[in-house]
Design a protein around this motif. Structure first.
Motif, PDB file in Angstrom:
ATOM      1  N   TRP A   1       0.841  -1.207   0.000  1.00 24.22           N
ATOM      2  CA  TRP A   1       0.000   0.000   0.000  1.00 24.22           C
ATOM      3  C   TRP A   1       0.875   1.255   0.000  1.00 24.22           C
ATOM      4  O   TRP A   1       0.631   2.197  -0.752  1.00 24.22           O
ATOM      5  CB  TRP A   1      -0.901  -0.012   1.232  1.00 24.22           C
ATOM      6  N   GLY A   2       1.904   1.256   0.845  1.00 24.66           N
ATOM      7  CA  GLY A   2       2.789   2.412   0.923  1.00 24.66           C
ATOM      8  C   GLY A   2       3.503   2.674  -0.387  1.00 24.66           C
ATOM      9  O   GLY A   2       3.641   3.819  -0.829  1.00 24.66           O
ATOM     10  N   ARG A   3       3.970   1.600  -1.042  1.00 23.79           N
ATOM     11  CA  ARG A   3       4.665   1.757  -2.318  1.00 23.79           C
ATOM     12  C   ARG A   3       3.737   2.322  -3.387  1.00 23.79           C
ATOM     13  O   ARG A   3       4.103   3.244  -4.131  1.00 23.79           O
ATOM     14  CB  ARG A   3       5.219   0.402  -2.772  1.00 23.79           C
ATOM     15  N   GLU A   4       2.551   1.761  -3.485  1.00 24.31           N
ATOM     16  CA  GLU A   4       1.603   2.229  -4.501  1.00 24.31           C
ATOM     17  C   GLU A   4       1.212   3.683  -4.255  1.00 24.31           C
ATOM     18  O   GLU A   4       1.082   4.476  -5.200  1.00 24.31           O
ATOM     19  CB  GLU A   4       0.357   1.336  -4.501  1.00 24.31           C
ATOM     20  N   THR A   5       1.025   4.041  -2.981  1.00 27.90           N
ATOM     21  CA  THR A   5       0.655   5.415  -2.638  1.00 27.90           C
ATOM     22  C   THR A   5       1.795   6.378  -2.948  1.00 27.90           C
ATOM     23  O   THR A   5       1.577   7.489  -3.436  1.00 27.90           O
ATOM     24  CB  THR A   5       0.285   5.509  -1.142  1.00 27.90           C
ATOM     25  N   GLY A   6       3.039   5.951  -2.686  1.00 29.69           N
ATOM     26  CA  GLY A   6       4.200   6.782  -2.980  1.00 29.69           C
ATOM     27  C   GLY A   6       4.337   7.053  -4.470  1.00 29.69           C
ATOM     28  O   GLY A   6       4.609   8.184  -4.896  1.00 29.69           O
ATOM     29  N   GLU A   7       4.145   6.009  -5.289  1.00 33.90           N
ATOM     30  CA  GLU A   7       4.215   6.166  -6.745  1.00 33.90           C
ATOM     31  C   GLU A   7       3.090   7.059  -7.242  1.00 33.90           C
ATOM     32  O   GLU A   7       3.281   7.877  -8.151  1.00 33.90           O
ATOM     33  CB  GLU A   7       4.142   4.798  -7.415  1.00 33.90           C
TER      34      GLU A   7
ATOM     35  N   ALA B   1       7.627   2.592   3.527  1.00 36.31           N
ATOM     36  CA  ALA B   1       7.376   2.089   2.171  1.00 36.31           C
ATOM     37  C   ALA B   1       7.017   3.234   1.231  1.00 36.31           C
ATOM     38  O   ALA B   1       7.461   3.274   0.080  1.00 36.31           O
ATOM     39  CB  ALA B   1       6.255   1.054   2.196  1.00 36.31           C
ATOM     40  N   TYR B   2       6.221   4.167   1.722  1.00 40.91           N
ATOM     41  CA  TYR B   2       5.816   5.330   0.927  1.00 40.91           C
ATOM     42  C   TYR B   2       7.036   6.152   0.521  1.00 40.91           C
ATOM     43  O   TYR B   2       7.204   6.519  -0.649  1.00 40.91           O
ATOM     44  CB  TYR B   2       4.854   6.194   1.754  1.00 40.91           C
ATOM     45  N   SER B   3       7.902   6.452   1.488  1.00 36.97           N
ATOM     46  CA  SER B   3       9.070   7.308   1.242  1.00 36.97           C
ATOM     47  C   SER B   3      10.034   6.679   0.251  1.00 36.97           C
ATOM     48  O   SER B   3      10.507   7.339  -0.678  1.00 36.97           O
ATOM     49  CB  SER B   3       9.797   7.606   2.554  1.00 36.97           C
TER      50      SER B   3
ATOM     51  N   VAL C   1      10.805   8.193  -3.505  1.00 36.71           N
ATOM     52  CA  VAL C   1      12.158   8.574  -3.952  1.00 36.71           C
ATOM     53  C   VAL C   1      12.539   7.799  -5.208  1.00 36.71           C
ATOM     54  O   VAL C   1      13.073   8.368  -6.168  1.00 36.71           O
ATOM     55  CB  VAL C   1      13.192   8.330  -2.836  1.00 36.71           C
ATOM     56  N   SER C   2      12.251   6.489  -5.215  1.00 38.17           N
ATOM     57  CA  SER C   2      12.587   5.652  -6.361  1.00 38.17           C
ATOM     58  C   SER C   2      11.826   6.090  -7.611  1.00 38.17           C
ATOM     59  O   SER C   2      12.399   6.219  -8.695  1.00 38.17           O
ATOM     60  CB  SER C   2      12.273   4.193  -6.046  1.00 38.17           C
ATOM     61  N   SER C   3      10.524   6.332  -7.445  1.00 40.23           N
ATOM     62  CA  SER C   3       9.695   6.754  -8.576  1.00 40.23           C
ATOM     63  C   SER C   3      10.092   8.134  -9.063  1.00 40.23           C
ATOM     64  O   SER C   3      10.122   8.402 -10.266  1.00 40.23           O
ATOM     65  CB  SER C   3       8.217   6.748  -8.158  1.00 40.23           C
ATOM     66  N   TYR C   4      10.440   9.021  -8.114  1.00 41.57           N
ATOM     67  CA  TYR C   4      10.853  10.387  -8.473  1.00 41.57           C
ATOM     68  C   TYR C   4      12.153  10.353  -9.280  1.00 41.57           C
ATOM     69  O   TYR C   4      12.295  11.052 -10.287  1.00 41.57           O
ATOM     70  CB  TYR C   4      11.035  11.219  -7.208  1.00 41.57           C
TER      71      TYR C   4
END
Length: 272
Positions: free
Chosen positions: A71-77, A135-137, A141-144
């Motif tokens: 969830w955190g990864r998807e929200t971060g992206e 996970a969000y952070s 950063v990775s997606s950015y």
């Protein structure tokens, strides 16, 4: 007398079930902007987070960890896609934490929970939120970085245009500094475009290049010599006076390559 563990466990489960039953109501109360363009999406994301929280209470933190991370990864992206700032998002996380704690306080009063129960549930909440934030952070950063790298690649490709001016003749204007990555792109573009456009002459205009060192000179040499292997005559034009002076000081020898002070002069000599 301290409350026995079974009683605390019973109260914890009661809070978990209450959160699960009211997750959408709680999710709506957590939306700070009453009328965002993506209101429904934000509510659904909050409801998912509440479900993870409820699962962590009812089934154990280990059960929800993987889902919370996803969830955190998807929200971060998603945040990067919508142009959200990371520092603003993290600031909102603190606000979200306080809002959820307030909801917990209200539920605790309803079911008359003990202090021990509140501490237990608050600890679970912190674990879930901390994992979600981590996970969000990292995903943000990775997606950015990925978005930034893609934008840079597009920019570099646009900054290396081969412009046809006559049948079999084109100009490659180079503007700005040349690093190793850009030099590789220049080589690739010059060779590919020369082949596709069936060029006989390619004029490389250096009037926009302010710094030429040994590395840059070697890359220019390599481009010219590689073009010759394809039967394309590479001609340099627009070497600025300060650049020419630097080349002399560095001992760079361009005597084997045809050079001209301006693109106009080069075209007049070889084409017109």
């Amino acid at each position: 007398m301290p409350i026995q563990e079974p009683a605390i466990e019973k109260e914890v489960i009661m809070i978990g079930k209450t959160i699960e039953e009211r997750k959408f109501k709680i999710a709506k109360s957590l939306v700070q902007d009453p009328d965002p363009s993506n209101y429904e999406q934000v509510v659904n994301l909050n409801a998912e987070l509440m479900q993870f929280f409820a699962d962590a209470i009812l089934k154990g933190i280990e059960v929800s960890t993987e889902l919370v991370t996803k969830w955190g990864r998807e929200t971060g992206e998603l945040a990067v896609r919508y142009g959200a700032e990371l520092d603003e998002s993290l600031k909102n996380t603190a606000t979200l934490r306080q809002a959820i704690l307030k909801v917990l306080e209200e539920i605790a009063k309803e079911v008359s929970c003990s202090v021990q129960t509140i501490f237990r549930v608050t600890g679970i909440l912190d674990s879930v939120l901390d994992q979600a934030v981590y996970a969000y952070s990292t995903a943000y950063v990775s997606s950015y970085k990925s978005t930034l790298n893609h934008a840079q690649e597009v920019f570099l490709e646009l900054s290396v245009p081969v412009v046809p001016i006559l049948e079999g003749v084109a100009v490659l204007p180079i503007i700005g500094d040349i690093d190793t990555h850009r030099a590789s792109l220049l080589m690739e573009t010059a060779l590919r475009e020369s082949t596709e456009k069936r060029l006989t002459h390619l004029f490389i205009d250096l009037s926009g290049v302010t710094i030429v060192d040994t590395m840059v000179a070697n890359n220019i040499f390599n481009i010219i010599y590689s073009l010759e292997l394809l039967g394309v005559k590479g001609i340099l034009a627009g070497i600025r006076p300060e650049v020419a002076q630097t080349m002399v000081h560095l001992g760079i020898d361009f005597s084997s390559i045809q050079t001209h002070s301006t693109l106009k002069q080069a075209l007049a000599t070889h084409i017109l």
